[in-house]
Design a protein around this motif. Structure first.
Motif, PDB file in Angstrom:
ATOM      1  N   ALA A  36      -1.462 -15.928  -5.703  1.00  0.00           N
ATOM      2  CA  ALA A  36      -1.763 -14.528  -5.428  1.00  0.00           C
ATOM      3  C   ALA A  36      -0.701 -13.927  -4.527  1.00  0.00           C
ATOM      4  CB  ALA A  36      -3.138 -14.433  -4.760  1.00  0.00           C
ATOM      5  N   PRO A  37      -0.556 -12.603  -4.555  1.00  0.00           N
ATOM      6  CA  PRO A  37       0.411 -11.979  -3.643  1.00  0.00           C
ATOM      7  C   PRO A  37      -0.049 -12.091  -2.206  1.00  0.00           C
ATOM      8  CG  PRO A  37      -0.899 -10.321  -4.758  1.00  0.00           C
ATOM      9  CD  PRO A  37      -1.245 -11.641  -5.391  1.00  0.00           C
ATOM     10  N   SER A  38       0.855 -11.816  -1.283  1.00  0.00           N
ATOM     11  CA  SER A  38       0.497 -11.885   0.127  1.00  0.00           C
ATOM     12  C   SER A  38      -0.553 -10.827   0.446  1.00  0.00           C
ATOM     13  CB  SER A  38       1.733 -11.695   1.010  1.00  0.00           C
ATOM     14  OG  SER A  38       2.317 -10.443   0.719  1.00  0.00           O
ATOM     15  N   LEU A  39      -1.429 -11.170   1.371  1.00  0.00           N
ATOM     16  CA  LEU A  39      -2.504 -10.251   1.736  1.00  0.00           C
ATOM     17  C   LEU A  39      -2.022  -9.138   2.647  1.00  0.00           C
ATOM     18  CD1 LEU A  39      -5.331 -12.863   2.331  1.00  0.00           C
ATOM     19  CD2 LEU A  39      -5.030 -11.381   0.359  1.00  0.00           C
ATOM     20  N   ILE A  40      -0.952  -9.392   3.384  1.00  0.00           N
ATOM     21  CA  ILE A  40      -0.437  -8.406   4.331  1.00  0.00           C
ATOM     22  C   ILE A  40       0.940  -7.951   3.865  1.00  0.00           C
ATOM     23  CG2 ILE A  40       0.221  -8.002   6.723  1.00  0.00           C
ATOM     24  CD1 ILE A  40      -1.761 -10.205   7.502  1.00  0.00           C
ATOM     25  N   PRO A  41       1.156  -6.640   3.720  1.00  0.00           N
ATOM     26  CA  PRO A  41       2.484  -6.173   3.308  1.00  0.00           C
ATOM     27  C   PRO A  41       3.493  -6.326   4.433  1.00  0.00           C
ATOM     28  CG  PRO A  41       1.077  -4.320   3.866  1.00  0.00           C
ATOM     29  CD  PRO A  41       0.211  -5.561   3.939  1.00  0.00           C
ATOM     30  N   SER A  42       4.775  -6.258   4.072  1.00  0.00           N
ATOM     31  CA  SER A  42       5.813  -6.335   5.093  1.00  0.00           C
ATOM     32  C   SER A  42       5.730  -5.109   5.994  1.00  0.00           C
ATOM     33  CB  SER A  42       7.200  -6.424   4.445  1.00  0.00           C
ATOM     34  OG  SER A  42       7.404  -5.302   3.621  1.00  0.00           O
ATOM     35  N   LEU A  43       6.147  -5.261   7.249  1.00  0.00           N
ATOM     36  CA  LEU A  43       6.007  -4.190   8.227  1.00  0.00           C
ATOM     37  C   LEU A  43       6.993  -3.057   8.007  1.00  0.00           C
ATOM     38  CD1 LEU A  43       5.463  -6.343  11.423  1.00  0.00           C
ATOM     39  CD2 LEU A  43       3.735  -5.193  10.046  1.00  0.00           C
ATOM     40  N   ALA A  44       8.148  -3.366   7.459  1.00  0.00           N
ATOM     41  CA  ALA A  44       9.168  -2.324   7.300  1.00  0.00           C
ATOM     42  C   ALA A  44       9.733  -2.347   5.894  1.00  0.00           C
ATOM     43  CB  ALA A  44      10.284  -2.547   8.315  1.00  0.00           C
ATOM     44  N   PRO A  45      10.187  -1.202   5.375  1.00  0.00           N
ATOM     45  CA  PRO A  45      10.813  -1.190   4.052  1.00  0.00           C
ATOM     46  C   PRO A  45      12.194  -1.801   4.108  1.00  0.00           C
ATOM     47  CG  PRO A  45      10.972   0.966   5.070  1.00  0.00           C
ATOM     48  CD  PRO A  45      10.121   0.106   5.985  1.00  0.00           C
ATOM     49  N   SER A  46      12.788  -2.023   2.950  1.00  0.00           N
ATOM     50  CA  SER A  46      14.143  -2.560   2.905  1.00  0.00           C
ATOM     51  C   SER A  46      15.082  -1.572   3.585  1.00  0.00           C
ATOM     52  CB  SER A  46      14.579  -2.808   1.455  1.00  0.00           C
ATOM     53  OG  SER A  46      14.502  -1.607   0.724  1.00  0.00           O
ATOM     54  N   SER A  47      16.185  -2.084   4.140  1.00  0.00           N
ATOM     55  CA  SER A  47      17.076  -1.258   4.955  1.00  0.00           C
ATOM     56  C   SER A  47      17.789  -0.179   4.145  1.00  0.00           C
ATOM     57  CB  SER A  47      18.105  -2.140   5.653  1.00  0.00           C
ATOM     58  OG  SER A  47      18.829  -2.869   4.689  1.00  0.00           O
ATOM     59  N   ALA A  48      18.004  -0.421   2.861  1.00  0.00           N
ATOM     60  CA  ALA A  48      18.718   0.566   2.053  1.00  0.00           C
ATOM     61  C   ALA A  48      17.964   0.837   0.753  1.00  0.00           C
ATOM     62  CB  ALA A  48      20.127   0.084   1.751  1.00  0.00           C
ATOM     63  N   PRO A  49      16.980   1.716   0.788  1.00  0.00           N
ATOM     64  CA  PRO A  49      16.248   1.986  -0.441  1.00  0.00           C
ATOM     65  C   PRO A  49      17.134   2.673  -1.467  1.00  0.00           C
ATOM     66  CG  PRO A  49      15.622   3.523   1.283  1.00  0.00           C
ATOM     67  CD  PRO A  49      16.505   2.487   1.914  1.00  0.00           C
ATOM     68  N   THR A  50      16.862   2.431  -2.714  1.00  0.00           N
ATOM     69  CA  THR A  50      17.655   3.054  -3.763  1.00  0.00           C
ATOM     70  C   THR A  50      17.119   4.448  -4.050  1.00  0.00           C
ATOM     71  OG1 THR A  50      16.234   2.070  -5.441  1.00  0.00           O
ATOM     72  CG2 THR A  50      18.249   0.868  -4.844  1.00  0.00           C
ATOM     73  N   THR A  51      17.975   5.298  -4.576  1.00  0.00           N
ATOM     74  CA  THR A  51      17.551   6.635  -4.959  1.00  0.00           C
ATOM     75  C   THR A  51      17.969   6.876  -6.391  1.00  0.00           C
ATOM     76  OG1 THR A  51      17.816   8.998  -4.532  1.00  0.00           O
ATOM     77  CG2 THR A  51      19.663   7.586  -3.919  1.00  0.00           C
ATOM     78  N   ALA A  52      17.173   7.645  -7.104  1.00  0.00           N
ATOM     79  CA  ALA A  52      17.451   7.898  -8.514  1.00  0.00           C
ATOM     80  C   ALA A  52      18.358   9.108  -8.705  1.00  0.00           C
ATOM     81  CB  ALA A  52      16.146   8.098  -9.269  1.00  0.00           C
TER      82      ALA A  52
END
Length: 197
Positions: A60-76
């Protein structure tokens, strides 16, 4: 209990296991792993990662999400800018999906294939950079390319897409392919354009 350990070990294990764990851990780890996993996880994390990955993924996936997003999110989205004569393009800049197609002009701080030097910008620029080696990187003009195709085309000659400001400053003007009056990709990422209404 005896005041000192026996001189010789017993020949067989005790018939009953001890009711509580020993007060002190053993000095060295066991030579063989246990047959079955422990029923409870350890309280603290291990100091070193395991040498080999687990054989099976988690169920199963982790029960707790990561605290911060990735440092460089992509943009469309990215920004296209007039290729040269800014008074000839309407609009002068445009935010669009990276899958849209525009012309390509490349820039670099150092000389690259077929580039021209702009002394006012202290920059080398070109519109036709390849050598007919691949379908993407050839010596034809790129008047219609997606953002990723445009990046690849410039990177082939160790150049890059010009920045939005470099294009607004006309640093790549008159480098060929009749792109002075057309929008070309800049390296500028962008958020979605405002809804028209």
């Amino acid at each position: 209990p005896t005041t000192a350990p026996t001189k010789k070990p017993t020949t067989a294990p005790t018939k009953k296991p001890t009711t509580a764990p020993t007060k002190k851990p053993t000095a060295a780890p066991t030579l063989k792993p246990s047959v079955a996993p422990t029923m409870m996880p350890s309280v603290a994390t291990t100091m070193m990662p395991s040498v080999t990955p687990t054989m099976m993924p988690t169920n199963a996936p982790s029960l707790i999400p990561s605290l911060a997003p990735s440092s460089a999110p992509t943009t469309a989205y990215a920004t296209a800018v007039c290729g040269g004569a800014t008074n000839k393009c309407n609009p002068q800049t445009k935010v669009d999906l990276k899958t849209a197609t525009y012309g390509v002009r490349c820039c670099s701080e150092t000389k690259f294939n077929r580039s021209k030097y702009n002394s006012e910008c202290n920059l080398w620029a070109a519109s036709r950079v390849g050598k007919k080696l691949t379908s993407i990187n050839d010596n034809r003009c790129k008047t219609s390319a997606t953002f990723e195709e445009a990046k690849s085309y410039c990177a082939y000659s160790r150049a890059r897409l010009c920045t939005k400001q470099e294009l607004l400053d006309q640093c790549a003007k008159s480098t060929g392919c009749d792109l002075n009056h057309k929008l070309v990709w800049s390296s500028e990422p962008a958020v979605a354009p405002p809804l028209q209404g």
